[in-house]
Structures are given as C-alpha cells and as structure tokens.
Write a protein that holds these residues in place. Structure first.
Motif, PDB file in Angstrom:
ATOM      1  N   PRO A   1      -7.150   1.682   5.207  1.00 53.92           N
ATOM      2  CA  PRO A   1      -7.209   2.079   3.785  1.00 53.92           C
ATOM      3  C   PRO A   1      -7.937   3.413   3.591  1.00 53.92           C
ATOM      4  CG  PRO A   1      -7.727  -0.235   4.027  1.00 53.92           C
ATOM      5  CD  PRO A   1      -7.663   0.317   5.408  1.00 53.92           C
ATOM      6  N   MET A   2      -7.365   4.295   2.786  1.00 53.90           N
ATOM      7  CA  MET A   2      -7.916   5.591   2.392  1.00 53.90           C
ATOM      8  C   MET A   2      -8.130   6.527   3.591  1.00 53.90           C
ATOM      9  SD  MET A   2      -7.875   5.188  -0.802  1.00 53.90           S
ATOM     10  CE  MET A   2      -8.613   6.747  -1.244  1.00 53.90           C
ATOM     11  N   SER A   3      -7.479   6.249   4.725  1.00 51.20           N
ATOM     12  CA  SER A   3      -7.625   7.109   5.902  1.00 51.20           C
ATOM     13  C   SER A   3      -6.376   7.969   6.070  1.00 51.20           C
ATOM     14  CB  SER A   3      -7.868   6.274   7.158  1.00 51.20           C
ATOM     15  OG  SER A   3      -6.749   5.436   7.421  1.00 51.20           O
TER      16      SER A   3
ATOM     17  N   LYS B   1      -1.640  10.073   4.292  1.00 52.97           N
ATOM     18  CA  LYS B   1      -2.802   9.321   3.789  1.00 52.97           C
ATOM     19  C   LYS B   1      -2.360   7.978   3.235  1.00 52.97           C
ATOM     20  CE  LYS B   1      -6.860   9.593   0.798  1.00 52.97           C
ATOM     21  NZ  LYS B   1      -7.660  10.409  -0.145  1.00 52.97           N
ATOM     22  N   ASN B   2      -3.075   6.928   3.604  1.00 57.81           N
ATOM     23  CA  ASN B   2      -2.912   5.609   3.006  1.00 57.81           C
ATOM     24  C   ASN B   2      -3.834   5.554   1.789  1.00 57.81           C
ATOM     25  OD1 ASN B   2      -2.804   2.934   2.281  1.00 57.81           O
ATOM     26  ND2 ASN B   2      -3.571   2.127   4.223  1.00 57.81           N
ATOM     27  N   VAL B   3      -3.257   5.554   0.583  1.00 53.31           N
ATOM     28  CA  VAL B   3      -4.073   5.638  -0.630  1.00 53.31           C
ATOM     29  C   VAL B   3      -4.519   4.261  -1.121  1.00 53.31           C
ATOM     30  CG1 VAL B   3      -3.023   7.802  -1.349  1.00 53.31           C
ATOM     31  CG2 VAL B   3      -2.009   5.645  -2.091  1.00 53.31           C
TER      32      VAL B   3
ATOM     33  N   SER C   1      -5.634  -2.301   1.644  1.00 54.61           N
ATOM     34  CA  SER C   1      -4.619  -2.767   2.590  1.00 54.61           C
ATOM     35  C   SER C   1      -4.409  -1.765   3.714  1.00 54.61           C
ATOM     36  CB  SER C   1      -3.290  -3.006   1.871  1.00 54.61           C
ATOM     37  OG  SER C   1      -3.442  -3.979   0.860  1.00 54.61           O
ATOM     38  N   THR C   2      -4.227  -2.303   4.930  1.00 55.09           N
ATOM     39  CA  THR C   2      -3.956  -1.476   6.104  1.00 55.09           C
ATOM     40  C   THR C   2      -2.451  -1.380   6.323  1.00 55.09           C
ATOM     41  OG1 THR C   2      -6.043  -2.091   7.164  1.00 55.09           O
ATOM     42  CG2 THR C   2      -4.284  -1.266   8.594  1.00 55.09           C
ATOM     43  N   ILE C   3      -1.983  -0.165   6.602  1.00 54.59           N
ATOM     44  CA  ILE C   3      -0.573   0.048   6.951  1.00 54.59           C
ATOM     45  C   ILE C   3      -0.415  -0.175   8.445  1.00 54.59           C
ATOM     46  CG2 ILE C   3       1.233   1.809   7.142  1.00 54.59           C
ATOM     47  CD1 ILE C   3       0.254   2.964   4.538  1.00 54.59           C
ATOM     48  N   GLU C   4       0.613  -0.975   8.829  1.00 59.05           N
ATOM     49  CA  GLU C   4       0.824  -1.335  10.230  1.00 59.05           C
ATOM     50  C   GLU C   4       2.211  -0.888  10.676  1.00 59.05           C
ATOM     51  OE1 GLU C   4       0.410  -5.520  10.158  1.00 59.05           O
ATOM     52  OE2 GLU C   4      -1.689  -5.496   9.503  1.00 59.05           O
TER      53      GLU C   4
ATOM     54  N   PRO D   1       0.850  -1.198   0.000  1.00 61.10           N
ATOM     55  CA  PRO D   1       0.000   0.000   0.000  1.00 61.10           C
ATOM     56  C   PRO D   1       0.885   1.248   0.000  1.00 61.10           C
ATOM     57  CG  PRO D   1       0.003  -1.044   2.160  1.00 61.10           C
ATOM     58  CD  PRO D   1       0.694  -1.995   1.234  1.00 61.10           C
ATOM     59  N   ASN D   2       0.413   2.281  -0.658  1.00 57.58           N
ATOM     60  CA  ASN D   2       1.199   3.500  -0.805  1.00 57.58           C
ATOM     61  C   ASN D   2       0.754   4.546   0.207  1.00 57.58           C
ATOM     62  OD1 ASN D   2       2.648   2.582  -3.105  1.00 57.58           O
ATOM     63  ND2 ASN D   2       0.839   2.981  -4.352  1.00 57.58           N
ATOM     64  N   ILE D   3       1.734   5.251   0.759  1.00 57.40           N
ATOM     65  CA  ILE D   3       1.456   6.328   1.702  1.00 57.40           C
ATOM     66  C   ILE D   3       1.992   7.627   1.111  1.00 57.40           C
ATOM     67  CG2 ILE D   3       3.592   5.942   3.014  1.00 57.40           C
ATOM     68  CD1 ILE D   3       1.993   6.768   5.517  1.00 57.40           C
ATOM     69  N   ILE D   4       1.210   8.694   1.261  1.00 59.07           N
ATOM     70  CA  ILE D   4       1.615   9.980   0.693  1.00 59.07           C
ATOM     71  C   ILE D   4       1.409  11.073   1.726  1.00 59.07           C
ATOM     72  CG2 ILE D   4       1.003   9.296  -1.668  1.00 59.07           C
ATOM     73  CD1 ILE D   4      -1.480  11.135  -1.347  1.00 59.07           C
TER      74      ILE D   4
END
Length: 812
Positions: free
Chosen positions: A587-589, A541-543, A547-550, A513-516
């Motif tokens: 995701p998307m948060s 932001k997790n775009v 998928s959840t970033i941990e 997952p990509n983070i920006i």
C-alpha cells in the motif's frame, strides 16, 4: 518637296477643325442656361460611426454634364430609429459648397449597416427646369457595447456549513462590463424547494441599478430545511437586464449555479446509497457512428441493494451537439427488485459536433436523493476539419490537476490551457466547467466560468478550484470543459483520477486497490527524435492505503493517434521485452520499470501515445480477488530532424558584363522524412539589380528538390557581393532561415567606334538629303494658326455682346 506638300495638307485640316470647334462652342453656349444639371456625389459613399457619437458629416457634389448650375435643395433621411439626423433646409447656389448634417447614433445601437438616402433637386441656371436625384450612402455602425454585458462576478454564503434550521445569507456581486449605465437589472433566485431551502424574508426577484464599469450587490436571506440530503446543495441565480433603459423587455440574461456547503441530517439505515443501482453493461448497435448515423444504445442496470427500489429514473444527457434522441424519450422511469437487472434501449442519431473517434454519452441514474452519472463510450467517425463549418479554432491543448487522486472532500485545482489556432483575434470567448452539480465535483469557491479575449496564435491558462463529492463512483471521472466563441461551442472532457468511496457489502470491501502512473521520463530533452532510440522510465504507485497488489503484470505497447487517419504506431521496444512482472506492491508504495524504446523514422511530428496495461490480484478480508484489467495512456512528443540541403549559388562561367542580365541559380533539397512548408527565397546585395527580389516556392515534399533562378543586372564594374536568404518552416512548425553569400566580378562592355557590326571595314557616314527648310515652314504655320484663333475669339465675343443686348431689351 514631298514633305512640304504633306505638311500643307495637315495644316489646312487643322485650321478647318479649329473653326468648326469655335462654331459648336457658341451654339452650345445657348443651352447651358436652360438644361438642368446632373449631379454626382464626390468622394466615398460609405460612412463608419461608433454608437453613442454625434458627428458632423459633409457631402460634396459635382456637376456631371458640365452645364451652368442654378441652385439645389437637399434632404438626408434614414430608416433606422438608432440614427438621428439634424438637418436644416439646405439650398445652395454654389455646387462647390459642402452639404453638412449632424448625425447622432444612439448608445445602444447594435453593430449593423444602415442605408442613408440623400435626395436632391438641382435647378437650371434660368430656374425654369430641374432634375431630381437620390443617392444611397451606406452607414456602418460599430457598437461600443461589450458582449459580456452584466455578469455575476462572485457570490458568498454567510455560513461555511449549513445545517437544517440554520438561517444564512447569500450575497451576490454583479459587475457591469458595458460602457453604459444599467437600470432595473433583475436577479431571480430559482430552484428553491420547500424541503431544502425557503426565503426568510424578501422576494426571489430583486432589482438593482449599476453605473457603467461599476458593481452592485444583492443579498438573499434563506432558512435551511430538513430535506437537505447532500453535502453540497445547489440553487440557481438568473440575471436579466436590458441595454436600452427606455425598454421594459429584459432581452439579455445569464445564469449561475450557487453551491451551498451543507451538513445534512444523519441518514437512516434504510436510506439509499450511491452504489445501490449501477450500470453493469452497455452496447452500441453501430460499430462507427458519424453524422446522421442512427443507432441504439442499450444500458443494463442492476440493483445491488438488499431492498426493492421504486421511482427510479435513467436518462441520457444529449444536447444535439454530438448526439440527439432520434425517437422516443431520453429517459425511462422504473422500479427494480433487489438483485435484479433491467435493460433500457434508447434510439439515437449522430450529430455534426462529433470531433473525436471516441465520444462519451452521460448516463444519469436517479433514485431517492441519489443522482449518479456514468459514461458510455461510442466509437465515432469525426468530420474532417476541412469540411467542418464550425472548425475548432479555439482548443484545449492541455489540462492538469495539482493532486494525483481525488476523493470525497479533496480540494484540488484544475488548470486548463487554451490555444487560439485561428488567424485572427477572438473576443468575448467563455470557458465553462460543466457537471459541477455537487454530485461528483463542485466549485469550491468562485464561479465555474471565465470570459476572455485571446490574440491569434496566443495561449491562455485558467485555474478552477474544485472539490470532490460523495458521488465519485469510478477511478476515472470526467469534467466537461466547454469553450464558447463566435457562435461556436465545443467541449473537451478532462479525465480526473479518483478514489471511489469503499462500500461495505456483507462485510467485504468491493473496490480493488488502484494503481497509477506517478511519473515517467523519456530522456533529457523535451521531445524524442524520429528514428532514434530513447530511454523510457516509469514509476508506478499503489494508491490504496490498506490493500497490497499481488502478481502485477505490466505491459507497454505503442498506440496510434486517437484522431486523424494516421494509424501508424510511433513507438516500439528496442531489443527488450515490453512486459514486466512484480510479485507484490505494498500500500502507498512505488515500483520502477525501465526500457529502451525506438521511434518510427517516418512518423509526423506529434505527441504519440503509449498504452500501459495492468493485470493484478489482491486480497481483502482473507478473500482473494482478481482485479479488472486497467489501462493508462501516456503521451510522448516526437519531432522530425531537419535535413534541408541548399546548394551554393551558381554564376555563369562565361563572365558577367555591366548592363547585361545573367542568371543566378540554386536548388533546395529536402532530405528529411517530412515536408517543409512556406519556403521563400529573397535576394539582396550591392552593385546589381534583380528582376524579382523575392520568390515564394511553397511546400517541398520529402525527398524532392526545388530550383530557384533569378536574373541579375550588374550596375557597376568590379566585384559585387550579395546573398540569397531562404526561409521555411520545418515539420515541427519552427521557422528557419539560411543565408547563402555570393560574389561576382563584372566587366565593362567595350565597343570599337571605328568598326561596323560585322568587324570588316570602316563605318560609313550617312548621306544627308537636301530639302526645304523645315524650321522656316513650322514658324510660318504657327504664326498663321495664332492669327486665325484671335479672329475667331473676336467674332465670338462680338456675337455674345449682341445677344446680351437683345436679352436686356426684352427685359425692358
């Protein structure tokens, strides 16, 4: 008596000189009829005419040796076919007359300087001798044709989506930007492939006539074939034309790529994908690459597919601007087994166009119908701007996209701001977006370039409508922005955040997952002040949509500028940690972090970077993964506080006197951390004059003081008002002005007429010496001189009359 004797001696010498002059003039009079005149061209010997004009040009002559003029013959010639001279056979008897010609300049004449030759033959008064001369006149021709010429203004594809077997038209609109008519312009459709597109009717070359400032249209009818493999295929249009309708040589040309939106046939399971071959590693043999530095670039490729791949090619895109192939080829063809890796080495050399400390080399990987481009970063030593003959006077100052993330089929706009740093206007410049070949990005409508003019110090914005394509393979892709002007070309890479296609491999997703950084602020002002602290707020932001970033760790660090010799770090945490931890990010948060930063007091005004590093983990299909380290960079502008102190003007304590100079003094102190520039002091007011109304000091370094003195002379008694005006530019480039008023009182200078210079005793009247009457002597002398001149004139006229009678007798 002595004075009278001196006067008689001077008078006798004057009489002798007058007599000798009269005799010489009579002797020279005999030669003015036989000596040929020497001419000189009066006025300027330079002309300036526009192309396409017809002008009457006058030349005026004067006689250099002052002899009597008979007559003259004149011929004007030119060695240029663009210059036509209409000239009668000139023969003039009066040298004061103008010699006139009609000069015509052809419409297609280029800007140049042509030498005109004006030949003359001047005859003596008796017609028996002559003098031949020639004069060179420089003719400057200013072309009225614009450099943009005939351009492809736009194109339209008749179908929004082309499938194999479809018939469709491409209509091209041409625009004539030149001030003349264009005949037989040639438009050629290039790059047709029997596997993808063929002509339905007509020819690949078509011709059109377009009046000046007009438009023309040409239509091609095509049929799509089964070989279409991409959602955006391309063909090329080449436009050729001649500015001179009498010539068949099409010397001017331009090309444009046409994007055709396609719907290819569904791929078979065995078809190659964009991620079958990837670049897993690269190395550069030199730590720093400068101009003329030779180095090796080694690229490692891996076949990630489950089958062997034949007829693949890896190539480097180098045009000799920044890097060039030093030896060997810029590509290598190969076959690679499934799961295998191969290493390819290219020998390169650095070129003069290196402009940044980090430059990229595009590495293109091709196999089957797939074409991917990835980038190798090379650490470089750019040329100093003062040593660079192709100094970047036209630069890209910023760029932006209207969307955060670009994926396949995402339509977005790329806006580019361009600034003219030079001291002159730049005309006929062009901005072009490169690598829009439908692999990763393509033009969604219109063309990928725009021509423009820009004034000195001005900025312009350009917006291009683009679309993401299936070849996006990285979370950061680049779009080269090329600026062409005045035989200079430079390129700036615009980075676009992207979302690559997910590729299934053994039922697992291979992309993390990509983070920006969605947003960031640094206070209410548009900049931060050097030496002050400021609040930094960042929104992450997790775009990823699934998928959840941990276990996310975020680190904030200041960084030096990417270019220049300044290695100082402008920003650092102020009494707080630079590391933050988040247990998870859905995701998307989004997530927010805040901290206080301190700016370096001695930093020069600029926009300084902050590096934001991300380390995190994620789970896909019940498998736990650790993502690659990711780093984002944000920039925050910094300005220096203006701390210039100017002392009040100082006036002499001993007083000021009318008509006598005195010195007015002041000093300027730069208490700031940066230099100030272009300091100038001017003085003005009533009741006085200044020896210099303005004085240029120049630059004042940080922590130094400069002094200014001006000499003033009061012109009237009483109170006078004036002011000193100090102008300068601060370290931020802002113009500043300070007025310092001053007042002084001037007194009249009193002199006692009865006292001598030493203040002791009365002034004695001077004794007058008796002598001869000077006015009587002068009157008698003047009368004698007049009588002598009259006698000489009568004698000369009598001699000329006798000589004329002798000539008349000879004619009889």
């Amino acid at each position: 008596m002595v004075l009278f004797k001196k006067f008689l001696a001077i008078f006798t010498a004057a009489v002798m000189l007058i007599c000798m002059t009269a005799v010489t003039a009579f002797a020279d009079d005999e030669e003015i009829y036989t000596e040929p005149p020497v001419l000189m061209l009066a006025g300027k010997n330079e002309l300036s005419l526009n192309s396409g004009t017809s002008t009457m040009v006058n030349f005026r002559f004067a006689v250099k040796n002052t002899v009597k003029f008979g007559h003259g013959d004149f011929v004007l010639t030119s060695g240029s076919s663009d210059v036509i001279i209409e000239q009668p056979e000139f023969s003039i008897d009066d040298i004061k007359s103008n010699v006139s010609y009609i000069i015509k300049i052809s419409k297609t004449a280029p800007s140049s300087t042509v030498n005109l030759t004006l030949s003359s033959v001047a005859y003596s008064a008796d017609g028996k001798s002559s003098n031949s001369q020639s004069f060179t006149v420089k003719l400057k021709i200013v072309s009225q044709l614009t450099a943009r010429g005939l351009t492809i203004d736009s194109y339209k594809v008749s179908k929004d989506e082309v499938r194999p077997g479809d018939k469709f038209d491409i209509t091209v609109t041409l625009k004539n930007n030149i001030g003349i008519d264009i005949k037989n312009a040639e438009l050629e459709l290039e790059g047709l492939n029997s596997e993808k597109f063929v002509l339905d009717k007509g020819a690949t070359k078509q011709y059109v006539n377009i009046e000046k400032d007009g438009i023309g249209r040409i239509t091609y009818s095509l049929i799509a074939q089964k070989g279409i493999t991409l959602v955006r295929e391309t063909v090329n249009l080449k436009l050729s034309y001649s500015l001179d309708p009498s010539k068949t040589d099409l010397s001017s040309s331009t090309s444009t790529m046409i994007i055709i939106n396609c719907n290819p046939e569904e791929k078979k399971e065995s078809s190659y994908t964009a991620y079958d071959i990837t670049m897993t590693n690269y190395t550069v043999s030199s730590d720093k690459v400068a101009e003329n530095t030779k180095f090796d670039l080694a690229v490692t490729l891996k076949n990630n597919s489950s089958y062997n791949i034949d007829k693949a090619r890896v190539s480097l895109t180098t045009d000799g601007t920044k890097f060039s192939i030093d030896s060997g080829l810029g590509f290598s063809d190969f076959s690679i087994d499934k799961g295998a890796s191969k290493k390819f080495t290219f020998k390169l050399v650095g070129c003069a166009g290196i402009a940044a400390e980090r430059e990229t080399i595009p590495v293109k990987i091709e196999y089957g119908s797939v074409s991917n481009t990835v980038y190798a970063t090379v650490m470089c030593v750019p040329k100093k701007e003062s040593d660079d003959k192709t100094k970047r006077e036209l630069v890209v100052t910023s760029y932006s996209s209207n969307v955060d993330i670009v994926a396949e089929n995402t339509v977005f706009s790329l806006s580019v701001n361009v600034h003219n740093k030079s001291d002159h206007s730049i005309k006929d410049a062009r901005i072009t977006l490169n690598n829009l070949d439908g692999t990763k990005f393509a033009i969604d409508g219109g063309v990928a370039y725009e021509d423009f003019d820009i004034d000195s110090g001005a900025s312009k914005s350009f917006t291009f409508r683009l679309v993401g394509c299936g070849g996006i393979a990285s979370i950061r892709e680049v779009i080269p922005i090329q600026l062409d002007y005045e035989k200079v070309s430079n390129t700036t890479n615009a980075t676009v955040r992207c979302l690559p296609k997910d590729t299934d491999k053994d039922g697992q997703k291979v992309f993390a997952p990509n983070i920006i950084i969605e947003n960031y602020t640094y206070g209410d002002a548009e900049y931060v002040t050097a030496g002050k602290d400021f609040p930094l707020n960042i929104t992450l932001k997790n775009v990823s949509s699934s998928s959840t970033i941990e276990n996310l760790k975020v680190t904030v660090n200041g960084a030096p500028l990417a270019t220049g010799n300044d290695a100082s770090v402008a920003y650092s945490p102020a009494n707080s940690s630079n590391t933050f931890f988040f247990e998870s990010l859905a995701p998307m948060s989004t997530a927010n972090l805040s901290m206080k930063m301190l700016s370096l007091a001695t930093a020069s005004p600029n926009s300084y970077p902050l590096n934001i590093s991300f380390v995190y983990e994620y789970s896909i299909n019940n498998q736990h993964y650790k993502a690659d380290n990711v780093q984002e960079t944000i920039s925050i502008p910094l300005r220096q506080e203006d701390r210039v102190s100017i002392n009040d003007p100082e006036i002499p304590a001993y007083g000021v006197v009318v008509g006598q100079q005195f010195t007015l003094s002041t000093s300027i102190i730069n208490k700031g951390k940066s230099d100030i520039y272009n300091v100038n002091v001017s003085v003005g007011g009533d009741g006085f004059t200044a020896d210099s109304s303005s004085y240029y000091i120049g630059n004042i370094k940080s922590g130094t003081e400069e002094y200014y003195d001006v000499k003033l002379t009061p012109s009237a008694s009483g109170s006078s008002n004036g002011s000193l005006t100090i102008t300068y530019e601060d370290a931020n480039g802002d113009a500043k002005e300070v007025d310092l008023p001053f007042t002084f009182t001037a007194e009249e200078f009193m002199i006692d007429p009865y006292m001598n210079d030493f203040g002791g005793g009365m002034v004695e009247e001077p004794m007058v010496e008796e002598g001869p009457n000077i006015w009587l002597i002068l009157g008698i002398s003047a009368g004698a001189v007049i009588v002598i001149i009259i006698v000489i004139v009568v004698i000369v006229k009598h001699i000329k009359k006798k000589k004329s009678e002798i000539v008349d007798d000879e004619d009889l």
